[in-house]
Design a protein around this motif. Sequence first.
Motif, PDB file in Angstrom:
ATOM      1  N   SER A   8       8.573  -9.077 -17.165  1.00  0.00           N
ATOM      2  CA  SER A   8       8.576  -9.090 -15.702  1.00  0.00           C
ATOM      3  C   SER A   8       8.320  -7.686 -15.194  1.00  0.00           C
ATOM      4  O   SER A   8       9.026  -6.744 -15.558  1.00  0.00           O
ATOM      5  CB  SER A   8       9.925  -9.587 -15.183  1.00  0.00           C
ATOM      6  OG  SER A   8      10.177 -10.901 -15.639  1.00  0.00           O
ATOM      7  N   SER A   9       7.292  -7.550 -14.363  1.00  0.00           N
ATOM      8  CA  SER A   9       6.951  -6.240 -13.821  1.00  0.00           C
ATOM      9  C   SER A   9       7.488  -6.104 -12.408  1.00  0.00           C
ATOM     10  O   SER A   9       7.766  -7.089 -11.726  1.00  0.00           O
ATOM     11  CB  SER A   9       5.435  -6.042 -13.812  1.00  0.00           C
ATOM     12  OG  SER A   9       4.812  -6.965 -12.956  1.00  0.00           O
ATOM     13  N   PHE A  10       7.635  -4.848 -11.981  1.00  0.00           N
ATOM     14  CA  PHE A  10       8.121  -4.596 -10.627  1.00  0.00           C
ATOM     15  C   PHE A  10       7.130  -5.089  -9.598  1.00  0.00           C
ATOM     16  O   PHE A  10       7.490  -5.607  -8.554  1.00  0.00           O
ATOM     17  CB  PHE A  10       8.361  -3.090 -10.450  1.00  0.00           C
ATOM     18  CG  PHE A  10       8.859  -2.724  -9.083  1.00  0.00           C
ATOM     19  CD1 PHE A  10      10.070  -3.183  -8.619  1.00  0.00           C
ATOM     20  CD2 PHE A  10       8.106  -1.907  -8.254  1.00  0.00           C
ATOM     21  CE1 PHE A  10      10.538  -2.840  -7.361  1.00  0.00           C
ATOM     22  CE2 PHE A  10       8.564  -1.558  -7.002  1.00  0.00           C
ATOM     23  CZ  PHE A  10       9.782  -2.026  -6.555  1.00  0.00           C
ATOM     24  N   ALA A  11       5.831  -4.925  -9.879  1.00  0.00           N
ATOM     25  CA  ALA A  11       4.799  -5.314  -8.936  1.00  0.00           C
ATOM     26  C   ALA A  11       3.547  -5.641  -9.702  1.00  0.00           C
ATOM     27  O   ALA A  11       3.445  -5.405 -10.899  1.00  0.00           O
ATOM     28  CB  ALA A  11       4.534  -4.199  -7.936  1.00  0.00           C
ATOM     29  N   MET A  12       2.570  -6.209  -8.996  1.00  0.00           N
ATOM     30  CA  MET A  12       1.317  -6.569  -9.631  1.00  0.00           C
ATOM     31  C   MET A  12       0.318  -5.421  -9.619  1.00  0.00           C
ATOM     32  O   MET A  12      -0.760  -5.524 -10.151  1.00  0.00           O
ATOM     33  CB  MET A  12       0.701  -7.782  -8.929  1.00  0.00           C
ATOM     34  CG  MET A  12       1.602  -9.003  -8.977  1.00  0.00           C
ATOM     35  SD  MET A  12       2.062  -9.499 -10.637  1.00  0.00           S
ATOM     36  CE  MET A  12       0.502 -10.161 -11.231  1.00  0.00           C
ATOM     37  N   ALA A  13       0.662  -4.321  -8.973  1.00  0.00           N
ATOM     38  CA  ALA A  13      -0.251  -3.183  -8.896  1.00  0.00           C
ATOM     39  C   ALA A  13       0.551  -1.933  -8.626  1.00  0.00           C
ATOM     40  O   ALA A  13       1.773  -1.949  -8.635  1.00  0.00           O
ATOM     41  CB  ALA A  13      -1.284  -3.404  -7.782  1.00  0.00           C
ATOM     42  N   ALA A  14      -0.158  -0.841  -8.359  1.00  0.00           N
ATOM     43  CA  ALA A  14       0.527   0.417  -8.092  1.00  0.00           C
ATOM     44  C   ALA A  14       1.368   0.316  -6.835  1.00  0.00           C
ATOM     45  O   ALA A  14       1.091  -0.463  -5.943  1.00  0.00           O
ATOM     46  CB  ALA A  14      -0.504   1.527  -7.914  1.00  0.00           C
ATOM     47  N   THR A  15       2.397   1.117  -6.764  1.00  0.00           N
ATOM     48  CA  THR A  15       3.242   1.096  -5.577  1.00  0.00           C
ATOM     49  C   THR A  15       3.757   2.487  -5.236  1.00  0.00           C
ATOM     50  O   THR A  15       3.580   3.418  -5.975  1.00  0.00           O
ATOM     51  CB  THR A  15       4.432   0.129  -5.750  1.00  0.00           C
ATOM     52  OG1 THR A  15       5.167   0.093  -4.544  1.00  0.00           O
ATOM     53  CG2 THR A  15       5.335   0.541  -6.870  1.00  0.00           C
ATOM     54  N   GLN A  65       1.051   0.349   0.040  1.00  0.00           N
ATOM     55  CA  GLN A  65       1.463   1.495  -0.752  1.00  0.00           C
ATOM     56  C   GLN A  65       0.980   1.368  -2.197  1.00  0.00           C
ATOM     57  O   GLN A  65       0.691   2.378  -2.849  1.00  0.00           O
ATOM     58  CB  GLN A  65       2.982   1.634  -0.705  1.00  0.00           C
ATOM     59  CG  GLN A  65       3.544   1.853   0.689  1.00  0.00           C
ATOM     60  CD  GLN A  65       3.385   3.289   1.170  1.00  0.00           C
ATOM     61  OE1 GLN A  65       2.464   3.990   0.782  1.00  0.00           O
ATOM     62  NE2 GLN A  65       4.292   3.725   2.023  1.00  0.00           N
ATOM     63  N   PHE A  66       0.904   0.144  -2.700  1.00  0.00           N
ATOM     64  CA  PHE A  66       0.319  -0.081  -4.030  1.00  0.00           C
ATOM     65  C   PHE A  66      -1.050   0.586  -4.123  1.00  0.00           C
ATOM     66  O   PHE A  66      -1.331   1.396  -4.996  1.00  0.00           O
ATOM     67  CB  PHE A  66       0.101  -1.581  -4.274  1.00  0.00           C
ATOM     68  CG  PHE A  66       1.350  -2.385  -4.403  1.00  0.00           C
ATOM     69  CD1 PHE A  66       1.977  -2.539  -5.618  1.00  0.00           C
ATOM     70  CD2 PHE A  66       1.884  -3.015  -3.291  1.00  0.00           C
ATOM     71  CE1 PHE A  66       3.116  -3.294  -5.740  1.00  0.00           C
ATOM     72  CE2 PHE A  66       3.019  -3.777  -3.404  1.00  0.00           C
ATOM     73  CZ  PHE A  66       3.649  -3.920  -4.632  1.00  0.00           C
ATOM     74  N   TYR A 613      13.368   1.857   0.779  1.00  0.00           N
ATOM     75  CA  TYR A 613      13.064   0.614   0.079  1.00  0.00           C
ATOM     76  C   TYR A 613      11.984  -0.173   0.808  1.00  0.00           C
ATOM     77  O   TYR A 613      11.002  -0.628   0.199  1.00  0.00           O
ATOM     78  CB  TYR A 613      14.316  -0.256  -0.068  1.00  0.00           C
ATOM     79  CG  TYR A 613      13.957  -1.647  -0.531  1.00  0.00           C
ATOM     80  CD1 TYR A 613      13.544  -1.877  -1.833  1.00  0.00           C
ATOM     81  CD2 TYR A 613      13.950  -2.719   0.359  1.00  0.00           C
ATOM     82  CE1 TYR A 613      13.154  -3.137  -2.262  1.00  0.00           C
ATOM     83  CE2 TYR A 613      13.564  -3.987  -0.050  1.00  0.00           C
ATOM     84  CZ  TYR A 613      13.166  -4.190  -1.360  1.00  0.00           C
ATOM     85  OH  TYR A 613      12.759  -5.443  -1.772  1.00  0.00           O
ATOM     86  N   ALA A 614      12.140  -0.339   2.106  1.00  0.00           N
ATOM     87  CA  ALA A 614      11.186  -1.143   2.873  1.00  0.00           C
ATOM     88  C   ALA A 614       9.786  -0.566   2.797  1.00  0.00           C
ATOM     89  O   ALA A 614       8.793  -1.313   2.722  1.00  0.00           O
ATOM     90  CB  ALA A 614      11.634  -1.264   4.327  1.00  0.00           C
ATOM     91  N   LEU A 615       9.681   0.762   2.793  1.00  0.00           N
ATOM     92  CA  LEU A 615       8.366   1.379   2.790  1.00  0.00           C
ATOM     93  C   LEU A 615       7.610   1.122   1.492  1.00  0.00           C
ATOM     94  O   LEU A 615       6.394   1.265   1.431  1.00  0.00           O
ATOM     95  CB  LEU A 615       8.477   2.879   3.057  1.00  0.00           C
ATOM     96  CG  LEU A 615       7.178   3.568   3.482  1.00  0.00           C
ATOM     97  CD1 LEU A 615       6.633   2.975   4.781  1.00  0.00           C
ATOM     98  CD2 LEU A 615       7.379   5.068   3.620  1.00  0.00           C
ATOM     99  N   LEU A 616       8.338   0.716   0.444  1.00  0.00           N
ATOM    100  CA  LEU A 616       7.662   0.281  -0.783  1.00  0.00           C
ATOM    101  C   LEU A 616       6.625  -0.794  -0.478  1.00  0.00           C
ATOM    102  O   LEU A 616       5.590  -0.879  -1.134  1.00  0.00           O
ATOM    103  CB  LEU A 616       8.669  -0.320  -1.768  1.00  0.00           C
ATOM    104  CG  LEU A 616       9.657   0.570  -2.494  1.00  0.00           C
ATOM    105  CD1 LEU A 616      10.699  -0.286  -3.177  1.00  0.00           C
ATOM    106  CD2 LEU A 616       8.948   1.444  -3.495  1.00  0.00           C
ATOM    107  N   TRP A 617       6.920  -1.639   0.494  1.00  0.00           N
ATOM    108  CA  TRP A 617       6.132  -2.857   0.709  1.00  0.00           C
ATOM    109  C   TRP A 617       5.269  -2.794   1.951  1.00  0.00           C
ATOM    110  O   TRP A 617       4.763  -3.816   2.413  1.00  0.00           O
ATOM    111  CB  TRP A 617       7.076  -4.067   0.746  1.00  0.00           C
ATOM    112  CG  TRP A 617       7.934  -4.041  -0.470  1.00  0.00           C
ATOM    113  CD1 TRP A 617       9.266  -3.845  -0.547  1.00  0.00           C
ATOM    114  CD2 TRP A 617       7.468  -4.132  -1.823  1.00  0.00           C
ATOM    115  NE1 TRP A 617       9.675  -3.807  -1.852  1.00  0.00           N
ATOM    116  CE2 TRP A 617       8.586  -3.984  -2.659  1.00  0.00           C
ATOM    117  CE3 TRP A 617       6.215  -4.322  -2.412  1.00  0.00           C
ATOM    118  CZ2 TRP A 617       8.511  -4.021  -4.051  1.00  0.00           C
ATOM    119  CZ3 TRP A 617       6.121  -4.353  -3.796  1.00  0.00           C
ATOM    120  CH2 TRP A 617       7.258  -4.203  -4.596  1.00  0.00           C
ATOM    121  N   ALA A 618       5.092  -1.582   2.506  1.00  0.00           N
ATOM    122  CA  ALA A 618       4.165  -1.429   3.630  1.00  0.00           C
ATOM    123  C   ALA A 618       2.779  -1.880   3.208  1.00  0.00           C
ATOM    124  O   ALA A 618       2.358  -1.667   2.069  1.00  0.00           O
ATOM    125  CB  ALA A 618       4.124   0.032   4.081  1.00  0.00           C
ATOM    126  N   GLY A 619       2.048  -2.516   4.101  1.00  0.00           N
ATOM    127  CA  GLY A 619       0.689  -2.925   3.770  1.00  0.00           C
ATOM    128  C   GLY A 619       0.190  -4.041   4.649  1.00  0.00           C
ATOM    129  O   GLY A 619       0.961  -4.736   5.326  1.00  0.00           O
TER     130      GLY A 619
END
Length: 675
Positions: A8-15, A65-66, A613-619
Amino acid sequence: MKLKTLFSSFAMAATCACAQTPTGSGIDRANLDLSAHPGADFFTYATGGWNQRHPLTSEYARYGQFEALGEANMLKVRSLIEELATRPSERGSLDQKIGTLYSLVTDSARRNREDFDPIRPLLAEVEQITTRSDVQYCMARLSARGVSNFVALGCDADLQNAEWNLVQVNQSGLSMGNCDYYLKTDSAAEALRKTYADYVRSLFAMTGHTEAEAATRAEAVLRIEMQIARVSYAPVKLRDVGANYHKLSYRELLATYPGIDWSTLFMQNGMPPFDSLSVNQPEPIHEVERILAEADLADLKSYLYFKVVNDAASLLSDRFRQAHFNFFRRAMSGTEQDLPRWKQGVNAVESALGMALGRTYVERYFPASSKERMLQLVENLRKALGERIDMQTWMSDETKRKAHEKLDAFYVKIGYPDEWMDYSALDIDPSLSYYENMMRAQQFMSKYYIDKRVNRRTDRTEWLMTPQTINAYYNPTTNEICFPAGILQPPFFNAEADDACNYGAIGVVIGHEMTHGFDDQGSQFDKNGNWANWWTKSDADNFKARTQVMVDYFNRIDVLPDLKANGQLTLGENIADHGGIKIAFHALQNAMRQNPLPAKDGFTPEQRFFLSYALLWAGNIRPAALRQRTLTDPHSAGRWRVNGALPHIEAWYKAFGVKKSDPMYIAPKKRADVW
């Protein structure tokens, strides 16, 4: 043979996480939209400014951000590649291999001259089929060359004896990947299938068939894929550990699945003799037996022919790459423009020689201080998770003891592997085409994994990501957490920011990966990586009930007007986000007892934690890409990794004064509460 690993990865791409600022707060107010109310839409409040300044471009179906950090990292890798490519080098050196492959990708004139000549020999093999035995032999040869078709082979840890690897047979055959694309009856799915039929037909026409012939052969392909799709496991079922493990002896394989020429398949793929294996999805494999025995020979030839062309299309001339892009990137995800050639070149070198690049990347961009700091952070998060395990009133002492044993046994990887892959056996030949060299690279990797895994013990030191990857992962069969060098850089891991930001960013990533060891899948594996129950029945029932709250909550989310989130598919990642936030916040409180933090830039340390934390998922994301990810991705969409996760965290309510009257408010008894 493809690598298939349950991780299990943290995300599917860069972050990316907190912004770089000279103040040390880690918060750039320009990233926020302070006109939004944090209790109504925290995603917009925390990321609205960033999103407005980073609109989608034609190259992206999603840009967040990814992608932002990925772009910066790609420029670093490009400079490494082009530096290596311009050095004088001897044939067979890594510099020569990297430089040659990059040049082949970016030489569009040569690729356009060659057109589909590189695959003519494979197409000729398919067209020479005259018997069903020929079909079996051809499918085996194509598999050995990396052309996916009826079944997929791999080798990974035996789920019930994780000390040893086990050969794996997996479902395959669907060019669109997910059986839902073939079976759903909504208007979006029907429109996509029509576009797919046009694409299949176009590849036959582009390789010399008349319109009538192309239509007939395309219909054959669609018939076979639809037949496979009807019995294929959907993404939710593929997450069911027990449903995807069926161990049997080689003799039992021959008796249970007699319709496939296994000896030829394994021999062509270079597999040595072995005693046992797992057929992970029996029903699709039985369906392949029926297809091989009953389908018209002409249909089988058309199917294999298409698989060759489709597999190669993105590596051939511009017209083939454009056709492939138009369906898989434009129609499926909404991307409007293909990557520039230099990015195609970087991706090709990453794919074929990723660990070779990784060694140079680490030497150039990864300071020893980052690894030392990460080791300390991991231990801080491990301590916090241990304390949170002890706090759980729903769990018995017996199960807590087992959980601690598993936590203590985590194998931690940071930055880069201790030993580097040897690429000396891979020959990148400038006289051959880009496609032929990528085929060589695929065969090299296949042999590498066969030699390393088949009939051998599992190797905990093996890395499943390159060091330059901007991601992280947990692997339950080795009970390991891994943080490549690529993710350990500003602004994700920000040496200029204080603990509030870094615990909200990289701290949550660490906690996320640790929690995967205790999510709905990871909790089924013991400290040694074996699929084994270490829970009392009462504790297992409590865990199921608590995680079901999360399933039900996400199932009610409207992702698009005609599409809801899939709470079961995303359960593992949602649990990991939930646990990661709680563990990291707990670790921050521990740290602040030793080193209290003041308010900075108008925000308390607790508020900075959640903003980071929230800014991890900006996009921003296109509707087609959002639909695709909702159907296939075990990660929730970015907006819901914020607005779906935080309403279940009591500390978030306190940090921002969220009230019962606020739209995001959830009554305490209705919140998910796991770790």
